[in-house]
Design a protein around this motif. Structure first.
Motif, PDB file in Angstrom:
ATOM      1  N   PRO A 123     -25.504  -6.847 -23.833  1.00 29.76           N
ATOM      2  CA  PRO A 123     -25.361  -5.533 -24.475  1.00 29.76           C
ATOM      3  C   PRO A 123     -26.043  -5.437 -25.831  1.00 29.76           C
ATOM      4  O   PRO A 123     -26.625  -4.390 -26.166  1.00 29.76           O
ATOM      5  N   GLU A 124     -26.007  -6.501 -26.643  1.00 27.53           N
ATOM      6  CA  GLU A 124     -26.626  -6.443 -27.963  1.00 27.53           C
ATOM      7  C   GLU A 124     -28.138  -6.248 -27.864  1.00 27.53           C
ATOM      8  O   GLU A 124     -28.743  -5.592 -28.710  1.00 27.53           O
ATOM      9  N   ILE A 125     -28.736  -6.827 -26.810  1.00 31.00           N
ATOM     10  CA  ILE A 125     -30.170  -6.607 -26.578  1.00 31.00           C
ATOM     11  C   ILE A 125     -30.394  -5.160 -26.155  1.00 31.00           C
ATOM     12  O   ILE A 125     -31.328  -4.496 -26.615  1.00 31.00           O
ATOM     13  N   GLY A 126     -29.529  -4.669 -25.268  1.00 29.18           N
ATOM     14  CA  GLY A 126     -29.646  -3.291 -24.801  1.00 29.18           C
ATOM     15  C   GLY A 126     -29.513  -2.284 -25.922  1.00 29.18           C
ATOM     16  O   GLY A 126     -30.286  -1.318 -26.011  1.00 29.18           O
ATOM     17  N   TYR A 127     -28.540  -2.488 -26.820  1.00 31.22           N
ATOM     18  CA  TYR A 127     -28.351  -1.565 -27.939  1.00 31.22           C
ATOM     19  C   TYR A 127     -29.536  -1.608 -28.904  1.00 31.22           C
ATOM     20  O   TYR A 127     -29.923  -0.583 -29.473  1.00 31.22           O
ATOM     21  N   PHE A 128     -30.112  -2.792 -29.086  1.00 30.97           N
ATOM     22  CA  PHE A 128     -31.285  -2.892 -29.956  1.00 30.97           C
ATOM     23  C   PHE A 128     -32.417  -2.012 -29.436  1.00 30.97           C
ATOM     24  O   PHE A 128     -32.997  -1.214 -30.181  1.00 30.97           O
ATOM     25  N   PHE A 129     -32.739  -2.150 -28.146  1.00 34.88           N
ATOM     26  CA  PHE A 129     -33.835  -1.361 -27.590  1.00 34.88           C
ATOM     27  C   PHE A 129     -33.483   0.128 -27.555  1.00 34.88           C
ATOM     28  O   PHE A 129     -34.351   0.980 -27.774  1.00 34.88           O
ATOM     29  N   ALA A 130     -32.220   0.442 -27.286  1.00 33.80           N
ATOM     30  CA  ALA A 130     -31.801   1.847 -27.283  1.00 33.80           C
ATOM     31  C   ALA A 130     -32.045   2.467 -28.650  1.00 33.80           C
ATOM     32  O   ALA A 130     -32.602   3.571 -28.775  1.00 33.80           O
ATOM     33  N   GLY A 131     -31.640   1.746 -29.702  1.00 35.29           N
ATOM     34  CA  GLY A 131     -31.833   2.247 -31.051  1.00 35.29           C
ATOM     35  C   GLY A 131     -33.294   2.326 -31.448  1.00 35.29           C
ATOM     36  O   GLY A 131     -33.677   3.136 -32.302  1.00 35.29           O
ATOM     37  N   ALA A 132     -34.126   1.494 -30.821  1.00 32.27           N
ATOM     38  CA  ALA A 132     -35.561   1.497 -31.121  1.00 32.27           C
ATOM     39  C   ALA A 132     -36.319   2.536 -30.307  1.00 32.27           C
ATOM     40  O   ALA A 132     -37.542   2.666 -30.438  1.00 32.27           O
ATOM     41  N   GLY A 133     -35.609   3.265 -29.445  1.00 32.88           N
ATOM     42  CA  GLY A 133     -36.249   4.322 -28.666  1.00 32.88           C
ATOM     43  C   GLY A 133     -36.829   3.872 -27.342  1.00 32.88           C
ATOM     44  O   GLY A 133     -37.604   4.596 -26.715  1.00 32.88           O
ATOM     45  N   ILE A 134     -36.454   2.674 -26.902  1.00 34.18           N
ATOM     46  CA  ILE A 134     -36.859   2.187 -25.581  1.00 34.18           C
ATOM     47  C   ILE A 134     -35.590   2.096 -24.751  1.00 34.18           C
ATOM     48  O   ILE A 134     -34.790   1.175 -24.909  1.00 34.18           O
ATOM     49  N   HIS A 135     -35.406   3.060 -23.891  1.00 33.12           N
ATOM     50  CA  HIS A 135     -34.132   3.220 -23.196  1.00 33.12           C
ATOM     51  C   HIS A 135     -34.114   2.394 -21.910  1.00 33.12           C
ATOM     52  O   HIS A 135     -34.940   2.595 -21.018  1.00 33.12           O
ATOM     53  N   ILE A 136     -33.186   1.462 -21.854  1.00 35.94           N
ATOM     54  CA  ILE A 136     -33.079   0.566 -20.706  1.00 35.94           C
ATOM     55  C   ILE A 136     -31.923   1.021 -19.830  1.00 35.94           C
ATOM     56  O   ILE A 136     -30.758   0.933 -20.220  1.00 35.94           O
ATOM     57  N   LEU A 137     -32.257   1.513 -18.644  1.00 32.36           N
ATOM     58  CA  LEU A 137     -31.247   1.953 -17.685  1.00 32.36           C
ATOM     59  C   LEU A 137     -30.896   0.768 -16.799  1.00 32.36           C
ATOM     60  O   LEU A 137     -31.695   0.356 -15.956  1.00 32.36           O
ATOM     61  N   GLU A 138     -29.728   0.210 -17.014  1.00 30.77           N
ATOM     62  CA  GLU A 138     -29.317  -0.928 -16.206  1.00 30.77           C
ATOM     63  C   GLU A 138     -28.920  -0.451 -14.809  1.00 30.77           C
ATOM     64  O   GLU A 138     -28.308   0.608 -14.651  1.00 30.77           O
ATOM     65  N   GLY A 139     -29.282  -1.244 -13.813  1.00 35.46           N
ATOM     66  CA  GLY A 139     -28.954  -0.913 -12.438  1.00 35.46           C
ATOM     67  C   GLY A 139     -28.317  -2.089 -11.745  1.00 35.46           C
ATOM     68  O   GLY A 139     -28.249  -3.197 -12.288  1.00 35.46           O
ATOM     69  N   TYR A 140     -27.851  -1.850 -10.546  1.00 37.61           N
ATOM     70  CA  TYR A 140     -27.168  -2.913  -9.810  1.00 37.61           C
ATOM     71  C   TYR A 140     -27.426  -2.753  -8.319  1.00 37.61           C
ATOM     72  O   TYR A 140     -27.436  -1.652  -7.775  1.00 37.61           O
ATOM     73  N   GLY A 141     -27.608  -3.879  -7.691  1.00 42.59           N
ATOM     74  CA  GLY A 141     -27.770  -3.924  -6.247  1.00 42.59           C
ATOM     75  C   GLY A 141     -28.054  -5.349  -5.832  1.00 42.59           C
ATOM     76  O   GLY A 141     -28.247  -6.235  -6.667  1.00 42.59           O
ATOM     77  N   PHE A 144     -36.875  -6.987 -40.640  1.00 43.96           N
ATOM     78  CA  PHE A 144     -36.630  -6.945 -39.201  1.00 43.96           C
ATOM     79  C   PHE A 144     -35.141  -7.081 -38.897  1.00 43.96           C
ATOM     80  O   PHE A 144     -34.595  -6.332 -38.075  1.00 43.96           O
ATOM     81  N   LYS A 145     -34.479  -8.038 -39.524  1.00 43.28           N
ATOM     82  CA  LYS A 145     -33.053  -8.245 -39.261  1.00 43.28           C
ATOM     83  C   LYS A 145     -32.242  -7.003 -39.628  1.00 43.28           C
ATOM     84  O   LYS A 145     -31.317  -6.617 -38.906  1.00 43.28           O
ATOM     85  N   TRP A 146     -32.618  -6.384 -40.754  1.00 46.79           N
ATOM     86  CA  TRP A 146     -31.949  -5.140 -41.140  1.00 46.79           C
ATOM     87  C   TRP A 146     -32.191  -4.039 -40.107  1.00 46.79           C
ATOM     88  O   TRP A 146     -31.257  -3.347 -39.679  1.00 46.79           O
ATOM     89  N   ALA A 147     -33.444  -3.898 -39.684  1.00 48.95           N
ATOM     90  CA  ALA A 147     -33.799  -2.868 -38.700  1.00 48.95           C
ATOM     91  C   ALA A 147     -33.105  -3.123 -37.364  1.00 48.95           C
ATOM     92  O   ALA A 147     -32.701  -2.170 -36.675  1.00 48.95           O
ATOM     93  N   ALA A 148     -32.971  -4.391 -36.986  1.00 49.57           N
ATOM     94  CA  ALA A 148     -32.310  -4.732 -35.726  1.00 49.57           C
ATOM     95  C   ALA A 148     -30.839  -4.321 -35.758  1.00 49.57           C
ATOM     96  O   ALA A 148     -30.309  -3.777 -34.784  1.00 49.57           O
ATOM     97  N   GLU A 149     -30.179  -4.565 -36.881  1.00 50.11           N
ATOM     98  CA  GLU A 149     -28.773  -4.168 -37.012  1.00 50.11           C
ATOM     99  C   GLU A 149     -28.631  -2.652 -37.006  1.00 50.11           C
ATOM    100  O   GLU A 149     -27.709  -2.098 -36.411  1.00 50.11           O
ATOM    101  N   VAL A 150     -29.554  -1.967 -37.671  1.00 53.40           N
ATOM    102  CA  VAL A 150     -29.536  -0.503 -37.670  1.00 53.40           C
ATOM    103  C   VAL A 150     -29.723   0.025 -36.250  1.00 53.40           C
ATOM    104  O   VAL A 150     -29.034   0.964 -35.817  1.00 53.40           O
ATOM    105  N   ALA A 151     -30.659  -0.575 -35.508  1.00 53.03           N
ATOM    106  CA  ALA A 151     -30.916  -0.142 -34.135  1.00 53.03           C
ATOM    107  C   ALA A 151     -29.674  -0.299 -33.267  1.00 53.03           C
ATOM    108  O   ALA A 151     -29.317   0.603 -32.491  1.00 53.03           O
ATOM    109  N   ARG A 152     -29.009  -1.434 -33.384  1.00 56.54           N
ATOM    110  CA  ARG A 152     -27.804  -1.667 -32.578  1.00 56.54           C
ATOM    111  C   ARG A 152     -26.713  -0.652 -32.916  1.00 56.54           C
ATOM    112  O   ARG A 152     -26.060  -0.097 -32.028  1.00 56.54           O
TER     113      ARG A 152
END
Length: 641
Positions: A395-413, A330-338
């Motif tokens: 950001p590190e959480i965001g990059y993990f999910f991006a690499g895992a194929g779950i795309h998180i579009l951050e928004g603001y308001g 898992f730790k290896w996969a998490a680093e690869v995803a980021r």
């Protein structure tokens, strides 16, 4: 040429929008009456998994019209307030559109709000009717009824334990009779009213204007009484059209909606759905999310950062429980995803293609089979993207999910901007930024770095508080957000911190605590909440609350004999564990940002103790006051500069 035409047509779509949110709803019903609008869970008889049922737009409209006409029959008039105190559920949505179609304005109240503050909101808003979820919500207003002379009726969704003639199961005074009625009774009265006045709803909606009050949302705030934010119909029709022309969602989408509808983030999703016409599966029970996702199989959903942090920590914890080999994978996969997330986003930005070097792509393919595919399946398997807002995503959480194929579009308001002002632009999103402004929203950065916004989504002001309004809203329409940020050359916004939350150390250095906290959450899989402190001090410290399931599992695996969460976090083994992550954090920080000391809290922070807002934002002043003793201990013997 075609691009210019598209720009013109989308601008026209935003400018020529319906005059009210109620008209927007009726237009949707006329356009797709037989299309599926909502899915909602119904408990199965004799137990077992919930059964999901659907409503078409026409079926939803029939109930909305009955609610609207029922409110008219109770004497509710245009722009008068009708409050809703309930968890997220189908009836909340039907009630809200019913209020709007009656020409009234919705006052939102979190179901977790205590009786005193509920009474304050109802009184300050002068709400004429409260639509309450159940006996618990009714009990809150009964305790303060004498303080709310304008509250003429309470309509209850779930009437278990309540005599709907107005007398509760415990036996209230006879004078209560008629004050309480069920939602079913309200709709029955509405049906009778419609028989006598068949055009009353359409005529009322036709009379609404863009600048009329549609919603009154009270900000949770960190100190003092909440302020009522006045949002006009025009704000919601703008949000609906702006989201529609963004192209981020389409009529074929299935949304999973669990966010609190008393919060502006949840509320804007209702407007967006009506504008686009997709299906929404609605269930506000947070403990059902994991169970519901594989059943609903949404194509998109919205969440706050804490949800993604908990998912990440949960996956890490499960891998750790599986043994050393599984956790190592898992730790290896998490680093690869980021790494994959970073590289593909950067290459898309530079070349337009989300490419990755051969070696990284090969590692990613292996990690996908071992880890990422299972993670996507847990989200239902069809998830195209998630929208994330309300607070900063590490950001590190965001990059993990991006690499895992779950795309998180951050928004603001903000509540004051009807929620959505910025969003990551689809496939071109950039982790760590909140994307670009919606069409029709203007942005500028003040000399001190504060973000200023102007556009149709901006509030009318704070209810009954002209002085407070003037503090944030300039006469020419520019809103001072109180957030610090920076714009890239191509228009992407990055939020660096809240203006009032910036720390200035005694050495004169500025520290953005949210940035440091986000980095710590990304590297420490055991953290739940963290608060960095250091204003006026000669170094920074941190209060750390750990995720109970994760740290309990770790303690068991590592022979920590302590009993219960408080004893576990007080153990020297856990302190040493977290100290390792703090040291790792400090290697990536400037000297004045580093955490010199930290304290582990005896319990996690939560909404019930007033330390988090209902949208899970940290209430810094509350936490710092509550744990002032712990903070002072970390500075004992320090020499102030």
């Amino acid at each position: 040429m075609s691009e210019t035409v598209q720009q013109h047509s989308t601008t026209a779509l935003i400018e020529n929008r319906p005059p009210s949110a109620a008209a927007l709803f009726l237009d949707r019903v006329k356009a797709t009456p037989d299309g599926e609008a909502y899915r909602y869970p119904v408990p199965a008889e004799g137990g077992g998994p919930d059964q999901w049922r659907s409503l078409t737009w026409a079926q939803a409209a029939a109930r909305v019209s009955a609610v609207a006409a029922g409110l008219m029959a109770l004497g509710v008039r245009p722009e008068e307030r009708v409050a809703i105190a309930s968890n997220t559920r189908l009836e909340w949505i039907l009630a809200d559109f019913g209020v709007l179609c009656a020409g009234a304005a919705t006052t939102t109240i979190y179901p977790s709000t205590n009786a005193d503050e509920s009474a304050y909101i109802l009184t300050d808003s002068a709400s004429r009717v409260l639509i309450a979820e159940n006996a618990e919500q009714l009990a809150k207003v009964r305790a303060h009824r004498s303080e709310m002379p304008e509250l003429a009726h309470v309509v209850v969704m779930d009437t278990a334990g309540i005599d709907t003639a107005g007398i509760d199961a415990a036996g209230a005074d006879k004078e209560d009779e008629g004050w309480v009625l069920s939602l079913e009774e309200l709709e029955r009265r509405g049906a009778e009213h419609l028989e006598k006045n068949p055009d009353c709803v359409e005529e009322t909606v036709a009379g609404l204007r863009p600048n009329q009050l549609a919603t009154l949302i009270y900000t949770s705030g960190t100190t003092g009484r909440p302020k009522g934010v006045r949002l006009a119909h025009d704000s919601w029709t703008y949000e609906a059209r702006a989201i529609e022309v963004s192209g981020l969602i389409n009529s074929e989408d299935v949304q999973y909606l669990w966010l609190p509808l008393a919060h502006v983030f949840g509320k804007v999703l209702l407007a967006a759905q009506v504008g686009v016409g997709h299906v929404t599966a609605v269930d506000g029970r947070i403990d059902k999310i994991i169970e519901n996702l594989p059943v609903v199989q949404p194509t998109f959903m919205c969440a706050v950062p804490r949800i993604f942090e908990k998912v990440y920590n949960g996956v890490a914890s499960k891998a750790r429980e599986g043994g050393g080999a599984k956790y190592k994978i898992f730790k290896w996969a998490a680093e690869v995803a980021r790494e994959y997330g970073r590289v593909t986003q950067e290459n898309r930005r530079r070349t337009g293609k989300p490419s990755a070097p051969f070696g990284l792509a090969a590692k990613h393919a292996i990690a996908d089979k071992l880890v990422y595919a299972k993670l996507r399946a847990a989200f239902g398997g069809n998830l195209r993207a998630c929208a994330c807002g309300a607070s900063a995503l590490a950001p590190e959480i965001g990059y993990f999910f991006a690499g895992a194929g779950i795309h998180i579009l951050e928004g603001y308001g903000l509540t004051e901007t009807s929620a959505a002002s910025f969003i990551g632009p689809g496939e071109s999103y950039r982790t760590g930024t909140v994307g670009k402004p919606f069409q029709g929203t203007e942005v500028r950065i003040a000399e001190d770095g504060e973000i200023l916004l102007r556009g149709p989504g901006i509030m009318q002001g704070y209810h009954g508080l002209p002085e407070k309004t003037a503090e944030v809203l300039e006469p020419d329409g520019w809103l001072h957000t109180g957030d610090i940020g920076e714009l890239s050359e191509d228009g992407f916004l990055r939020i660096t911190d809240r203006k009032k939350d910036l720390i200035k150390t005694s050495g004169g250095k500025y520290v953005a605590p949210a940035e440091v906290e986000g980095q710590f959450k990304a590297i420490c899989p055991f953290v739940s909440n963290v608060l960095v402190h250091g204003a006026g001090r000669n170094y920074c410290t941190a209060l750390v609350a750990l995720d109970e399931p994760s740290i309990t599992a770790w303690a068991k695996e590592n022979g920590v004999t302590a009993s219960g969460y408080a004893q576990i976090v007080a153990s020297p083994q856990v302190h040493e564990l977290i100290d390792g992550y703090v040291r790792r954090l400090n290697t990536d920080l400037q000297r004045w940002q580093t955490i010199k000391k930290f304290a582990l809290l005896p319990r996690d922070l939560d909404v019930a103790h007033g330390e988090l807002t209902p949208s899970l934002k940290l209430k810094r002043p509350v936490v710092e006051k509550e744990y002032a003793g712990l903070i002072e201990e970390m500075y004992v013997g320090s020499r102030e500069d």
